[in-house]
Design a protein around this motif. Structure first.
Motif, mmCIF file in Angstrom:
data_model
loop_
_atom_site.group_PDB
_atom_site.id
_atom_site.type_symbol
_atom_site.label_atom_id
_atom_site.label_comp_id
_atom_site.label_asym_id
_atom_site.label_seq_id
_atom_site.Cartn_x
_atom_site.Cartn_y
_atom_site.Cartn_z
ATOM 1 N N ALA A 5 80.812 80.579 62.844
ATOM 2 C CA ALA A 5 81.580 81.223 63.914
ATOM 3 C C ALA A 5 81.190 82.684 64.115
ATOM 4 O O ALA A 5 81.198 83.187 65.241
ATOM 5 N N HIS A 6 80.836 83.381 63.024
ATOM 6 C CA HIS A 6 80.503 84.806 63.172
ATOM 7 C C HIS A 6 79.228 85.001 63.985
ATOM 8 O O HIS A 6 79.075 85.980 64.694
ATOM 9 N N ARG A 7 78.309 84.035 63.910
ATOM 10 C CA ARG A 7 77.081 84.168 64.708
ATOM 11 C C ARG A 7 77.378 83.965 66.187
ATOM 12 O O ARG A 7 76.780 84.610 67.043
ATOM 13 N N ILE A 8 78.285 83.038 66.463
ATOM 14 C CA ILE A 8 78.670 82.801 67.860
ATOM 15 C C ILE A 8 79.360 84.043 68.414
ATOM 16 O O ILE A 8 79.036 84.522 69.505
ATOM 17 N N SER A 71 82.543 93.979 66.125
ATOM 18 C CA SER A 71 84.009 94.033 66.213
ATOM 19 C C SER A 71 84.682 92.721 66.611
ATOM 20 O O SER A 71 85.887 92.570 66.413
ATOM 21 N N THR A 72 83.938 91.786 67.164
ATOM 22 C CA THR A 72 84.570 90.518 67.567
ATOM 23 C C THR A 72 84.496 89.448 66.470
ATOM 24 O O THR A 72 84.955 88.320 66.670
ATOM 25 N N ILE A 73 83.874 89.794 65.334
ATOM 26 C CA ILE A 73 83.803 88.827 64.224
ATOM 27 C C ILE A 73 85.112 88.870 63.451
ATOM 28 O O ILE A 73 85.557 89.924 63.021
ATOM 29 N N GLU A 74 85.714 87.710 63.257
ATOM 30 C CA GLU A 74 86.973 87.609 62.517
ATOM 31 C C GLU A 74 86.777 88.042 61.069
ATOM 32 O O GLU A 74 85.745 87.720 60.479
ATOM 33 N N PRO A 75 87.763 88.753 60.508
ATOM 34 C CA PRO A 75 87.673 89.165 59.093
ATOM 35 C C PRO A 75 87.662 87.941 58.164
ATOM 36 O O PRO A 75 88.010 86.845 58.586
ATOM 37 N N ASP B 53 74.650 87.120 58.147
ATOM 38 C CA ASP B 53 75.351 86.147 57.288
ATOM 39 C C ASP B 53 75.783 86.800 55.963
ATOM 40 O O ASP B 53 76.887 86.555 55.469
ATOM 41 N N ILE B 54 74.896 87.602 55.390
ATOM 42 C CA ILE B 54 75.196 88.267 54.108
ATOM 43 C C ILE B 54 76.255 89.357 54.296
ATOM 44 O O ILE B 54 77.171 89.506 53.477
ATOM 45 N N ILE B 55 76.150 90.117 55.390
ATOM 46 C CA ILE B 55 77.138 91.169 55.685
ATOM 47 C C ILE B 55 78.541 90.553 55.781
ATOM 48 O O ILE B 55 79.502 91.076 55.225
#
Lengths: 75, 75
Positions: A5-8, A71-75, B53-55
């Motif tokens: 999801a973080h890549r999207i 900033s749009t990547i969920e923690p 991915d690592i970050i």
């Protein structure tokens, strides 16, 4: 392969910021930041896993902080 | 080789956050996030160029957002 999801989130945010800054063409933006168009395309489609050096380069090309770019990547 | 300032900022911030969260040992933190101790050490000493991915993995291990982990890098 399942795309994380973080890549999207990162790819979509990059595309939004690029367009919002007036870089309607991936090609022109790629040239601006010194990367290949296919690489920009790969990141925007979540297929690439950019390094910190690349993230910083993209952020500078968009005139945002690297932090803002993530900033749009969920923690 | 000249080490880019953003890598130094990132490595120092990672070390500070790791210690602030009580992970005094790189080894224990590395195990916590599923990475090798030498890899954590290399990032903290600015020698490594971690991927997105690592970050994200590091941020989750520290319970901060990926954006926060990059917050000390100058725009």
């Amino acid at each position: 392969m399942t795309i994380p999801a973080h890549r999207i989130a990162f790819g979509e945010h990059l595309r939004e910021l690029r367009r919002a800054r007036g870089w309607t063409s991936q090609e022109a933006f790629a040239h601006h930041v010194g990367l290949d168009r296919t690489y920009i395309s790969g990141i925007e489609r979540s297929r690439r896993n950019p390094t910190l050096d690349i993230i910083v380069k993209l952020a500078r090309g968009l005139e945002v902080s690297p932090s803002e770019l993530l900033s749009t990547i969920e923690p």
